[in-house]
Write an enzyme that holds these catalytic residues in place. Structure first.
Site, PDB file in Angstrom:
ATOM      1  CG  HIS A  54      16.102  11.192 -23.950  1.00 36.31           C
ATOM      2  ND1 HIS A  54      16.820  10.374 -23.111  1.00 36.31           N
ATOM      3  CD2 HIS A  54      16.972  11.603 -24.915  1.00 36.31           C
ATOM      4  CE1 HIS A  54      18.071  10.283 -23.533  1.00 36.31           C
ATOM      5  NE2 HIS A  54      18.192  11.024 -24.623  1.00 36.31           N
ATOM      6  CD  GLU A 136      15.207  14.246 -21.880  1.00 32.47           C
ATOM      7  OE1 GLU A 136      14.039  13.778 -21.888  1.00 32.47           O
ATOM      8  OE2 GLU A 136      16.155  13.749 -21.251  1.00 32.47           O
ATOM      9  CG  HIS A 172      17.047   7.004 -22.793  1.00 35.07           C
ATOM     10  ND1 HIS A 172      16.886   7.712 -21.627  1.00 35.07           N
ATOM     11  CD2 HIS A 172      18.302   6.497 -22.746  1.00 35.07           C
ATOM     12  CE1 HIS A 172      17.994   7.632 -20.908  1.00 35.07           C
ATOM     13  NE2 HIS A 172      18.866   6.899 -21.547  1.00 35.07           N
ATOM     14  CG  ASP A 182      13.097   7.927 -21.897  1.00 38.93           C
ATOM     15  OD1 ASP A 182      13.685   6.952 -21.387  1.00 38.93           O
ATOM     16  OD2 ASP A 182      13.664   8.987 -22.165  1.00 38.93           O
TER      17      ASP A 182
END
Length: 228
Positions: A54, A136, A172, A182
């Site tokens: 992400h 992330e 994602h 993303d």
């Protein structure tokens, strides 16, 4: 922190470590631990075989501050910035965050289910949170990710493969197409594909067949393509 101790890190980066740095529940010793309440148990017997990449920045486009940590721990003040207002009742998390500096943070033990993918499907399997680990990268979809982030991601992939039967890697955008974008066009899949740590992982056909993403067939082969 489930008994885990923080290992030494170089300023502005992550030093890596050995297999013994894994603690109970899937906490990685060399990450900075910021425990999030936003998690639950995975379904019994579920193999954790997917890594989902992400990007995130809060406020959008800003790469400083602790707003991401506050979001994942339900401490974000919705009145502190106009961009935070829509997040007032959001309850989300990710297992890991890699900041622009390469610093690695962990919010949820990887044995548990973090709430990162939302409504999602991968290779005919719904509810990707059940069988995935979420990472992330601090970014916004309009800036390139940093060399330190790629190095930290490579090391993290290697460490995760010590403990979990990872087979797949996706963005994602690939598990929630049309809803998420993303990590976006500035994530260099080709760069990751060349890394020894990623050898043998399988990418979605959308990644593996994209010349701009994985480049020449020789490089593409390091991510085996999903057959039709």
């Amino acid at each position: 922190m489930r008994g885990a101790r923080r290992a030494g890190r170089r300023p502005g980066g992550w030093a890596g470590g050995r297999a013994g740095d894994w603690a109970r529940g899937g906490w990685l010793g060399e990450a900075r631990h910021v425990p999030s309440p936003n998690h639950d148990e995975r379904p019994p017997g579920t193999a954790v075989d997917l890594l989902v990449v992400h990007h995130i920045s809060l406020p959008p486009g800003r790469f400083r501050g602790d707003a991401i940590e506050r979001l994942f721990t339900n401490r974000l003040d919705p009145d502190a910035h106009p961009a935070f207002a829509p997040l007032r009742d959001l309850r989300v998390s990710s297992h890991f965050l890699i900041r622009r500096s390469g610093e690695l943070l962990q919010f949820v033990g990887a044995d548990l289910r973090a709430w990162h993918a939302g409504v999602s499907c991968f290779e005919g399997r719904d509810r990707c949170n059940d069988f995935s680990i979420g990472v992330e990268l601090e970014g916004d979809g309009t800036h390139r990710f940093t060399a330190r982030q790629y190095r930290a991601l490579r090391r993290l992939v290697a460490r995760l493969r010590e403990r979990y039967p990872l087979r797949w890697i996706a963005g994602h955008e690939h598990v929630a197409p049309g809803r998420k974008e993303d990590p976006g066009p500035f994530f260099d899949w080709r760069r990751l594909a060349r890394a020894p740590e990623a050898r043998g992982l399988v990418a979605p056909l959308a990644i593996a067949s994209a010349g701009g993403a994985l480049g020449a067939p020789r490089e593409r082969a390091r991510f085996a393509r999903v057959s039709a």
